[in-house]
Design a protein around this motif. Sequence first.
Motif, PDB file in Angstrom:
ATOM      1  N   ASN A   1       0.658  -1.283  -0.019  1.00 57.89           N
ATOM      2  CA  ASN A   1       0.012   0.010   0.033  1.00 57.89           C
ATOM      3  C   ASN A   1       0.975   1.402  -0.036  1.00 57.89           C
ATOM      4  OD1 ASN A   1      -2.504  -1.455   0.186  1.00 57.89           O
ATOM      5  ND2 ASN A   1      -1.951  -1.643   2.388  1.00 57.89           N
ATOM      6  N   SER A   2       2.178   1.288  -0.855  1.00 52.61           N
ATOM      7  CA  SER A   2       2.821   2.453  -0.679  1.00 52.61           C
ATOM      8  C   SER A   2       3.573   2.559  -2.036  1.00 52.61           C
ATOM      9  CB  SER A   2       3.806   2.395   0.302  1.00 52.61           C
ATOM     10  OG  SER A   2       4.850   3.605   0.041  1.00 52.61           O
ATOM     11  N   GLN A   3       3.995   3.772  -2.281  1.00 48.21           N
ATOM     12  CA  GLN A   3       4.756   3.912  -3.679  1.00 48.21           C
ATOM     13  C   GLN A   3       6.142   3.358  -3.427  1.00 48.21           C
ATOM     14  OE1 GLN A   3       3.739   4.803  -6.691  1.00 48.21           O
ATOM     15  NE2 GLN A   3       1.666   4.983  -5.955  1.00 48.21           N
ATOM     16  N   GLY A   4       6.962   3.054  -4.534  1.00 48.40           N
ATOM     17  CA  GLY A   4       8.348   2.576  -4.459  1.00 48.40           C
ATOM     18  C   GLY A   4       9.185   3.544  -3.980  1.00 48.40           C
ATOM     19  N   PHE A   5      10.256   3.361  -3.324  1.00 48.15           N
ATOM     20  CA  PHE A   5      11.153   4.548  -3.039  1.00 48.15           C
ATOM     21  C   PHE A   5      12.685   3.752  -2.664  1.00 48.15           C
ATOM     22  CE2 PHE A   5       8.661   3.593   0.853  1.00 48.15           C
ATOM     23  CZ  PHE A   5       9.617   3.148   1.863  1.00 48.15           C
ATOM     24  N   ASN A   6      13.668   4.495  -2.596  1.00 47.09           N
ATOM     25  CA  ASN A   6      15.139   4.114  -2.374  1.00 47.09           C
ATOM     26  C   ASN A   6      15.167   3.916  -0.839  1.00 47.09           C
ATOM     27  OD1 ASN A   6      15.515   3.944  -5.163  1.00 47.09           O
ATOM     28  ND2 ASN A   6      16.434   6.035  -5.257  1.00 47.09           N
ATOM     29  N   VAL A   7      15.857   2.974  -0.405  1.00 43.49           N
ATOM     30  CA  VAL A   7      16.573   2.782   1.013  1.00 43.49           C
ATOM     31  C   VAL A   7      18.035   2.321   0.988  1.00 43.49           C
ATOM     32  CG1 VAL A   7      14.225   2.418   1.854  1.00 43.49           C
ATOM     33  CG2 VAL A   7      15.837   0.408   1.094  1.00 43.49           C
ATOM     34  N   TYR A   8      18.769   2.575   2.035  1.00 48.96           N
ATOM     35  CA  TYR A   8      20.004   1.869   2.210  1.00 48.96           C
ATOM     36  C   TYR A   8      19.978   0.622   3.007  1.00 48.96           C
ATOM     37  CZ  TYR A   8      25.176   1.416   2.593  1.00 48.96           C
ATOM     38  OH  TYR A   8      26.469   1.107   2.638  1.00 48.96           O
ATOM     39  N   CYS A   9      20.409  -0.437   2.390  1.00 49.59           N
ATOM     40  CA  CYS A   9      20.529  -1.751   3.091  1.00 49.59           C
ATOM     41  C   CYS A   9      21.655  -1.981   3.683  1.00 49.59           C
ATOM     42  CB  CYS A   9      19.921  -2.818   1.865  1.00 49.59           C
ATOM     43  SG  CYS A   9      18.196  -2.746   1.585  1.00 49.59           S
ATOM     44  N   ASP A  10      21.756  -2.329   4.862  1.00 54.19           N
ATOM     45  CA  ASP A  10      23.069  -2.726   5.573  1.00 54.19           C
ATOM     46  C   ASP A  10      23.003  -4.201   5.973  1.00 54.19           C
ATOM     47  OD1 ASP A  10      25.302  -2.793   7.243  1.00 54.19           O
ATOM     48  OD2 ASP A  10      24.700  -1.094   8.547  1.00 54.19           O
ATOM     49  N   THR A  11      23.907  -4.750   5.183  1.00 50.59           N
ATOM     50  CA  THR A  11      24.217  -6.138   5.303  1.00 50.59           C
ATOM     51  C   THR A  11      25.128  -6.800   6.548  1.00 50.59           C
ATOM     52  OG1 THR A  11      23.330  -6.619   3.109  1.00 50.59           O
ATOM     53  CG2 THR A  11      24.560  -8.403   4.123  1.00 50.59           C
TER      54      THR A  11
ATOM     55  N   PHE B   1      21.457  10.897   6.902  1.00 52.73           N
ATOM     56  CA  PHE B   1      19.886  10.861   6.121  1.00 52.73           C
ATOM     57  C   PHE B   1      19.030  10.730   7.474  1.00 52.73           C
ATOM     58  CE2 PHE B   1      20.788   6.537   5.254  1.00 52.73           C
ATOM     59  CZ  PHE B   1      19.627   6.000   5.713  1.00 52.73           C
ATOM     60  N   TRP B   2      17.910  10.888   6.724  1.00 55.37           N
ATOM     61  CA  TRP B   2      16.606  10.535   7.746  1.00 55.37           C
ATOM     62  C   TRP B   2      15.755  10.104   6.699  1.00 55.37           C
ATOM     63  CZ3 TRP B   2      14.927   9.271  12.575  1.00 55.37           C
ATOM     64  CH2 TRP B   2      13.387   9.430  12.774  1.00 55.37           C
ATOM     65  N   LEU B   3      15.347   8.834   6.714  1.00 54.14           N
ATOM     66  CA  LEU B   3      14.445   8.252   5.700  1.00 54.14           C
ATOM     67  C   LEU B   3      13.033   8.940   5.544  1.00 54.14           C
ATOM     68  CD1 LEU B   3      14.083   6.144   3.754  1.00 54.14           C
ATOM     69  CD2 LEU B   3      13.368   4.542   5.405  1.00 54.14           C
ATOM     70  N   GLY B   4      12.510   9.552   6.509  1.00 58.67           N
ATOM     71  CA  GLY B   4      11.073   9.953   6.625  1.00 58.67           C
ATOM     72  C   GLY B   4      10.096   9.121   7.504  1.00 58.67           C
ATOM     73  N   LEU B   5       9.313   9.809   8.315  1.00 53.46           N
ATOM     74  CA  LEU B   5       8.411   9.060   8.947  1.00 53.46           C
ATOM     75  C   LEU B   5       7.081   8.464   8.307  1.00 53.46           C
ATOM     76  CD1 LEU B   5       8.051  12.133  11.734  1.00 53.46           C
ATOM     77  CD2 LEU B   5       8.811   9.821  11.992  1.00 53.46           C
ATOM     78  N   GLU B   6       6.883   9.127   7.054  1.00 56.14           N
ATOM     79  CA  GLU B   6       5.799   8.465   6.223  1.00 56.14           C
ATOM     80  C   GLU B   6       6.062   7.151   5.556  1.00 56.14           C
ATOM     81  OE1 GLU B   6       5.152  11.390   3.361  1.00 56.14           O
ATOM     82  OE2 GLU B   6       3.685  12.496   4.484  1.00 56.14           O
ATOM     83  N   LYS B   7       7.793   7.021   5.191  1.00 57.17           N
ATOM     84  CA  LYS B   7       7.989   5.963   4.665  1.00 57.17           C
ATOM     85  C   LYS B   7       8.307   4.906   5.937  1.00 57.17           C
ATOM     86  CE  LYS B   7      10.731   8.014   0.857  1.00 57.17           C
ATOM     87  NZ  LYS B   7      10.257   9.403   1.192  1.00 57.17           N
ATOM     88  N   ILE B   8       8.809   5.192   7.037  1.00 55.79           N
ATOM     89  CA  ILE B   8       9.064   4.477   8.129  1.00 55.79           C
ATOM     90  C   ILE B   8       7.626   3.555   8.468  1.00 55.79           C
ATOM     91  CG2 ILE B   8       9.933   4.258  10.494  1.00 55.79           C
ATOM     92  CD1 ILE B   8      11.642   6.295  10.002  1.00 55.79           C
ATOM     93  N   TYR B   9       6.596   4.469   8.621  1.00 55.36           N
ATOM     94  CA  TYR B   9       5.113   4.193   9.088  1.00 55.36           C
ATOM     95  C   TYR B   9       4.723   2.915   7.765  1.00 55.36           C
ATOM     96  CZ  TYR B   9       0.290   4.207  10.220  1.00 55.36           C
ATOM     97  OH  TYR B   9      -1.110   3.704  10.414  1.00 55.36           O
ATOM     98  N   ALA B  10       5.089   3.253   6.572  1.00 60.57           N
ATOM     99  CA  ALA B  10       4.524   2.531   5.527  1.00 60.57           C
ATOM    100  C   ALA B  10       5.325   1.065   5.605  1.00 60.57           C
ATOM    101  CB  ALA B  10       4.851   2.997   4.153  1.00 60.57           C
TER     102      ALA B  10
END
Length: 455
Positions: A266-276, A313-322
């Motif tokens: 239920n969200s649009q696609g967006f970029n994130v940083y993945c820490d392996t 960076f700060w990813l964003g509260l909207e993206k964190i909630y999604a």
Amino acid sequence: MHTIKLFLFVVPLVIASRVDPDLSSFDSAPSEPKSRFAMLDDVKILANGLLQLGHGLKDFVHKTKGQINDIFQKLNIFDQSFYDLSLRTNEIKEEEKELRRTTSKLQVRNEEVKNMSVELNAKLESLLEEKTALQHKVRALEEQLTNLILSPAGAQEHPEVASLKSFVEQQDNSIRELLQSVEEQYKQLSQQHIQIKEIENQLRKTGIQEPTENSLSSKSRAPRTTPPHHLNETKNIEQDDLPADCSAVYNRGEHTSGVYTIKPSNSQGFNVYCDTQSGSSWTLIQHRKDGSQDFNETWENYEKGFGSLNGEFWLGLEKIYALVQQSNYILRLELQDWKDSKHYAEYSFHLGSHETNYTLHVAEIAGNIPGALPEHTDLMFSTWNHRAEGQLYCPESYSGGWWWNDICGENNLNGKYNKPRTKSKPERRRGIYWRPQSRKLYAIKSTKMMLQPTT
């Protein structure tokens, strides 16, 4: 103390019971004096009884304490259950509002489809009537043409009649194609109408009711007059087959840390940083390491996100909630102080929506940072231009946007990036810091906040 008083009260009674009640008269000769003290056996019996009474009272007190502790534990469990129920109720209310809005849109769309169906039916009937009339005319022309061909006098008129017949046939074919197109459109509209009816029936079965309470709404404030710093947006990306988070990226075979595109439910696609790390991948929601990004941003930017995914960076509260609406997630904090000592803490948590100021409720499950975040309490997110109701002036007194409670707290990972030799205590408290209970304030060199699903 009560036992001693009881002892002093009973002893005289025992002594008195030993005295002969039949006293001789004054005229008789004085009798042999009797002992004023109780017998030793009676005293032992009395002492033994009092000792047993004391043991009984002690057992009773211990049992009562155990029952009271059980009651308090049950009350705590009830409070937690009631809190979870209230959160779930708020989520259900939000879902009901969304369903009602969807129902309203579907009803409007249904009315439009009905009107279009009526118009198409009218046009179809009109076309059918015209087709019938044209067919009669064509038959009449064919009969006339046949008569003209058979008659000798009409031999010279044959080319003109043939041209007229060809024109009529072309018109008839055009009308047939138009009728076929109208019929196909009518079938499609009928199918859409049936689908809308099925959706309406499903919505009626859910038993949606009007919400009795208004949701919390955030107070609108004027944004700061600075250029926005938003994360890299995804453009023209095929989003049908994107992973939901960094764990899904890792499960697809991408085992290298870096920037990836995800699409939560239920969200649009967006970029994130993945820490392996350690055979798994975490989705970073915050990173501080050198002070290159100013974190004293507005509420609007904290909702949308800011900075560079390859830096701070700060990813964003909207993206964190999604992200966290998809499943149960673990929140992990990784801190490094200026002595290069590393610390971490992991929490199970619940994050509220925009209407609740993204309220955070955490419970620690692992780590070596005592008191990194207040547990079992509501922490509401605030910035300098958006303060949650009931909070003190935490963002104004400190710096950056963060989850504070009613006493501001002693931990802020979005504060000003300070060097280790900052002198004044107020300046240190405006920076990145954490302080365990009853301990000194620690300045932080680098921070990471990341998420991973529990399953």
